[in-house]
Design a protein around this motif. Structure first.
Motif, PDB file in Angstrom:
ATOM      1  N   THR A  25      39.533  46.824  36.851  1.00 30.69           N
ATOM      2  CA  THR A  25      38.604  47.573  35.995  1.00 30.69           C
ATOM      3  C   THR A  25      38.235  46.712  34.802  1.00 30.69           C
ATOM      4  O   THR A  25      39.114  46.141  34.135  1.00 30.69           O
ATOM      5  CB  THR A  25      39.239  48.880  35.507  1.00 30.69           C
ATOM      6  OG1 THR A  25      39.580  49.688  36.646  1.00 30.69           O
ATOM      7  CG2 THR A  25      38.278  49.654  34.623  1.00 30.69           C
ATOM      8  N   GLU A  48      34.219  49.156  38.016  1.00 27.24           N
ATOM      9  CA  GLU A  48      35.408  49.164  38.861  1.00 27.24           C
ATOM     10  C   GLU A  48      35.140  48.345  40.122  1.00 27.24           C
ATOM     11  O   GLU A  48      34.164  48.593  40.838  1.00 27.24           O
ATOM     12  CB  GLU A  48      35.797  50.592  39.220  1.00 27.24           C
ATOM     13  CG  GLU A  48      36.324  51.375  38.024  1.00 27.24           C
ATOM     14  CD  GLU A  48      36.939  52.709  38.424  1.00 27.24           C
ATOM     15  OE1 GLU A  48      36.787  53.094  39.602  1.00 27.24           O
ATOM     16  OE2 GLU A  48      37.566  53.358  37.558  1.00 27.24           O
ATOM     17  N   GLU A  73      39.212  44.033  29.694  1.00 28.22           N
ATOM     18  CA  GLU A  73      39.830  45.095  30.474  1.00 28.22           C
ATOM     19  C   GLU A  73      40.394  46.154  29.530  1.00 28.22           C
ATOM     20  O   GLU A  73      40.699  45.847  28.375  1.00 28.22           O
ATOM     21  CB  GLU A  73      40.930  44.524  31.379  1.00 28.22           C
ATOM     22  CG  GLU A  73      40.400  43.540  32.413  1.00 28.22           C
ATOM     23  CD  GLU A  73      41.457  43.084  33.400  1.00 28.22           C
ATOM     24  OE1 GLU A  73      42.593  43.620  33.363  1.00 28.22           O
ATOM     25  OE2 GLU A  73      41.144  42.195  34.217  1.00 28.22           O
TER      26      GLU A  73
END
Length: 220
Positions: free
Chosen positions: A94, A167, A67
Protein backbone atom coordinates in the motif's frame (compact mmCIF):
# COMPACT_ATOMS: atom_id res chain seq x y z
CA UNK A 1 12.00 13.49 -31.07
CA UNK A 2 11.68 16.86 -29.44
CA UNK A 3 13.22 20.17 -30.51
CA UNK A 4 16.36 20.11 -28.38
CA UNK A 5 15.40 23.37 -26.67
CA UNK A 6 17.23 24.44 -23.49
CA UNK A 7 16.03 23.85 -19.92
CA UNK A 8 15.63 27.59 -19.35
CA UNK A 9 12.85 27.71 -21.96
CA UNK A 10 11.08 24.78 -20.31
CA UNK A 11 11.30 26.60 -16.98
CA UNK A 12 9.76 29.75 -18.47
CA UNK A 13 6.89 27.72 -19.88
CA UNK A 14 6.47 25.86 -16.57
CA UNK A 15 6.23 29.19 -14.71
CA UNK A 16 3.22 30.12 -16.85
CA UNK A 17 1.45 26.77 -16.55
CA UNK A 18 2.05 26.49 -12.79
CA UNK A 19 0.76 30.02 -12.27
CA UNK A 20 -2.35 29.19 -14.27
CA UNK A 21 -3.14 25.79 -12.72
CA UNK A 22 -0.74 24.09 -10.32
CA UNK A 23 -2.87 20.97 -9.96
CA UNK A 24 -2.76 20.25 -13.70
CA UNK A 25 0.90 21.27 -14.05
CA UNK A 26 1.96 18.54 -11.61
CA UNK A 27 1.08 15.97 -14.28
CA UNK A 28 3.62 16.84 -17.03
CA UNK A 29 6.55 17.19 -14.61
CA UNK A 30 6.23 13.57 -13.44
CA UNK A 31 6.04 12.48 -17.09
CA UNK A 32 9.28 14.30 -17.90
CA UNK A 33 10.93 13.02 -14.73
CA UNK A 34 9.92 9.40 -15.43
CA UNK A 35 11.26 9.62 -19.00
CA UNK A 36 14.58 10.89 -17.66
CA UNK A 37 14.69 8.09 -15.07
CA UNK A 38 14.09 5.38 -17.67
CA UNK A 39 16.63 6.85 -20.08
CA UNK A 40 19.27 6.79 -17.33
CA UNK A 41 18.47 3.47 -15.66
CA UNK A 42 16.13 1.43 -17.88
CA UNK A 43 17.20 -1.40 -20.16
CA UNK A 44 17.13 -0.74 -23.93
CA UNK A 45 13.95 -2.83 -24.14
CA UNK A 46 12.23 -0.79 -21.41
CA UNK A 47 13.31 2.50 -23.02
CA UNK A 48 12.03 1.43 -26.43
CA UNK A 49 8.73 0.20 -24.98
CA UNK A 50 7.81 3.06 -22.64
CA UNK A 51 9.75 6.27 -23.28
CA UNK A 52 8.09 7.16 -26.63
CA UNK A 53 4.69 7.10 -24.90
CA UNK A 54 5.97 9.41 -22.16
CA UNK A 55 7.26 11.79 -24.82
CA UNK A 56 4.08 11.90 -26.93
CA UNK A 57 1.72 12.08 -23.94
CA UNK A 58 0.03 8.70 -24.36
CA UNK A 59 1.60 7.60 -21.05
CA UNK A 60 1.39 9.49 -17.76
CA UNK A 61 3.58 8.64 -14.77
CA UNK A 62 3.62 8.71 -10.97
CA UNK A 63 6.29 8.62 -8.29
CA UNK A 64 5.34 6.02 -5.66
CA UNK A 65 7.37 6.05 -2.44
CA UNK A 66 5.47 6.74 0.82
CA UNK A 67 3.67 4.07 2.84
CA UNK A 68 1.14 4.53 5.68
CA UNK A 69 3.39 3.08 8.40
CA UNK A 70 6.52 4.86 7.19
CA UNK A 71 5.62 8.35 5.97
CA UNK A 72 8.79 10.19 5.02
CA UNK A 73 11.00 7.45 6.53
CA UNK A 74 11.62 5.71 3.22
CA UNK A 75 13.77 2.97 4.76
CA UNK A 76 10.74 1.53 6.59
CA UNK A 77 8.90 0.71 3.35
CA UNK A 78 7.51 -2.83 3.36
CA UNK A 79 6.02 -3.30 -0.13
CA UNK A 80 7.29 -6.57 -1.54
CA UNK A 81 8.15 -7.52 -5.12
CA UNK A 82 8.46 -11.28 -5.68
CA UNK A 83 10.43 -12.45 -8.74
CA UNK A 84 8.66 -14.65 -11.29
CA UNK A 85 10.10 -17.35 -13.61
CA UNK A 86 9.75 -15.08 -16.66
CA UNK A 87 11.94 -12.37 -15.08
CA UNK A 88 9.06 -10.09 -14.08
CA UNK A 89 7.88 -9.40 -10.52
CA UNK A 90 4.58 -9.45 -8.65
CA UNK A 91 4.38 -6.42 -6.35
CA UNK A 92 2.18 -6.16 -3.26
CA UNK A 93 1.78 -3.25 -0.83
CA UNK A 94 0.00 0.00 0.00
CA UNK A 95 1.32 3.43 -1.00
CA UNK A 96 -0.01 6.84 0.09
CA UNK A 97 0.10 10.45 -1.12
CA UNK A 98 0.36 9.44 -4.80
CA UNK A 99 -0.35 12.51 -6.93
CA UNK A 100 -2.32 11.71 -10.10
CA UNK A 101 -2.52 8.09 -8.94
CA UNK A 102 -5.37 7.49 -11.39
CA UNK A 103 -7.14 9.58 -14.03
CA UNK A 104 -8.32 9.49 -17.64
CA UNK A 105 -6.02 12.16 -19.08
CA UNK A 106 -3.85 9.46 -20.70
CA UNK A 107 -4.64 5.89 -21.79
CA UNK A 108 -1.72 4.49 -19.76
CA UNK A 109 -0.13 5.35 -16.40
CA UNK A 110 3.35 4.13 -15.42
CA UNK A 111 3.87 3.89 -11.66
CA UNK A 112 7.52 4.17 -10.53
CA UNK A 113 7.50 2.21 -7.27
CA UNK A 114 10.06 1.58 -4.53
CA UNK A 115 9.72 -1.89 -2.99
CA UNK A 116 11.75 -4.70 -1.46
CA UNK A 117 12.60 -8.09 -2.86
CA UNK A 118 12.52 -11.20 -0.63
CA UNK A 119 15.49 -11.27 1.73
CA UNK A 120 16.55 -7.70 0.94
CA UNK A 121 18.59 -5.73 3.45
CA UNK A 122 16.87 -3.47 5.96
CA UNK A 123 16.64 0.25 5.40
CA UNK A 124 17.06 2.09 2.13
CA UNK A 125 19.79 -0.33 0.97
CA UNK A 126 17.14 -3.01 0.47
CA UNK A 127 14.91 -0.96 -1.82
CA UNK A 128 14.64 -1.66 -5.53
CA UNK A 129 12.81 0.30 -8.21
CA UNK A 130 9.95 -1.12 -10.26
CA UNK A 131 7.80 0.07 -13.14
CA UNK A 132 4.17 -0.96 -12.67
CA UNK A 133 1.90 -0.12 -15.63
CA UNK A 134 -1.78 0.56 -15.11
CA UNK A 135 -2.48 -1.72 -18.08
CA UNK A 136 -0.51 -4.80 -19.11
CA UNK A 137 -0.28 -6.30 -22.59
CA UNK A 138 -0.69 -4.67 -25.96
CA UNK A 139 -3.60 -3.97 -28.30
CA UNK A 140 -6.64 -6.19 -27.89
CA UNK A 141 -4.83 -8.26 -25.24
CA UNK A 142 -4.44 -5.26 -22.92
CA UNK A 143 -5.78 -5.85 -19.40
CA UNK A 144 -5.96 -3.91 -16.14
CA UNK A 145 -3.06 -4.57 -13.78
CA UNK A 146 -3.67 -5.40 -10.10
CA UNK A 147 -3.45 -1.75 -8.95
CA UNK A 148 -6.44 0.05 -7.49
CA UNK A 149 -7.27 3.34 -5.79
CA UNK A 150 -8.28 2.64 -2.19
CA UNK A 151 -9.31 6.26 -1.56
CA UNK A 152 -8.61 9.88 -2.40
CA UNK A 153 -6.68 11.93 0.13
CA UNK A 154 -8.52 14.96 1.60
CA UNK A 155 -6.34 18.06 1.28
CA UNK A 156 -6.46 21.74 2.13
CA UNK A 157 -5.60 22.71 -1.44
CA UNK A 158 -4.66 21.29 -4.83
CA UNK A 159 -8.05 19.58 -4.85
CA UNK A 160 -8.07 19.26 -8.64
CA UNK A 161 -5.08 16.94 -8.36
CA UNK A 162 -6.18 13.38 -7.47
CA UNK A 163 -3.87 12.38 -4.61
CA UNK A 164 -4.51 8.70 -4.03
CA UNK A 165 -3.89 5.74 -1.78
CA UNK A 166 -2.83 2.96 -4.14
CA UNK A 167 -3.04 -0.75 -3.34
CA UNK A 168 -0.89 -3.21 -5.29
CA UNK A 169 -2.16 -6.78 -5.08
CA UNK A 170 0.39 -8.91 -6.90
CA UNK A 171 0.67 -6.33 -9.68
CA UNK A 172 2.91 -7.17 -12.61
CA UNK A 173 6.11 -5.15 -12.33
CA UNK A 174 9.39 -4.63 -14.18
CA UNK A 175 12.57 -4.00 -12.21
CA UNK A 176 14.48 -0.87 -13.22
CA UNK A 177 18.20 -1.07 -12.49
CA UNK A 178 19.89 -3.55 -10.13
CA UNK A 179 18.37 -4.84 -6.92
CA UNK A 180 19.06 -2.69 -3.87
CA UNK A 181 19.79 0.43 -5.94
CA UNK A 182 16.22 1.67 -6.25
CA UNK A 183 16.54 4.83 -4.21
CA UNK A 184 19.63 5.93 -6.12
CA UNK A 185 17.83 5.39 -9.42
CA UNK A 186 14.72 7.18 -8.16
CA UNK A 187 16.76 10.34 -7.59
CA UNK A 188 16.89 10.81 -11.36
CA UNK A 189 13.16 11.47 -11.06
CA UNK A 190 13.22 13.24 -7.69
CA UNK A 191 15.86 15.80 -8.69
CA UNK A 192 13.91 16.78 -11.81
CA UNK A 193 10.81 17.29 -9.67
CA UNK A 194 12.73 19.28 -7.03
CA UNK A 195 13.67 21.85 -9.64
CA UNK A 196 10.01 22.12 -10.61
CA UNK A 197 9.03 22.89 -7.01
CA UNK A 198 11.05 26.11 -7.22
CA UNK A 199 9.29 27.00 -10.48
CA UNK A 200 5.93 26.27 -8.86
CA UNK A 201 6.71 28.78 -6.14
CA UNK A 202 7.67 31.45 -8.67
CA UNK A 203 4.58 30.74 -10.80
CA UNK A 204 2.14 30.91 -7.89
CA UNK A 205 3.82 34.02 -6.43
CA UNK A 206 3.65 35.73 -9.83
CA UNK A 207 -0.02 34.84 -10.28
CA UNK A 208 -0.88 36.07 -6.78
CA UNK A 209 1.02 39.32 -7.33
CA UNK A 210 -0.76 39.89 -10.63
CA UNK A 211 -4.17 39.40 -9.02
CA UNK A 212 -3.29 41.75 -6.17
CA UNK A 213 -2.15 44.45 -8.58
CA UNK A 214 -5.29 44.14 -10.69
CA UNK A 215 -7.49 44.34 -7.59
CA UNK A 216 -5.61 47.37 -6.29
CA UNK A 217 -5.98 49.12 -9.68
CA UNK A 218 -9.77 48.61 -9.59
CA UNK A 219 -10.23 50.23 -6.17
CA UNK A 220 -11.20 53.88 -5.91
Amino acid sequence: GGQGLPRVLQVAFAEMTNGANLAFSMLPVTIRAAAKLLLEHGSPEVVQRFVPGLVDGSCAATIVISEPQAGSDVGRAQSLAVPQPDGSYHLTGTKVFISNGDHELAPQILHMVLARTPGAAAGTRGLSLFLVPKYCGEGGARRRNAVRVARLEHKMGLKASPTCVLEFDGAEAIRIGPEGRGLQAMFAMVNTMRLEVAVQGVGIAGAATGRALRYAAERL
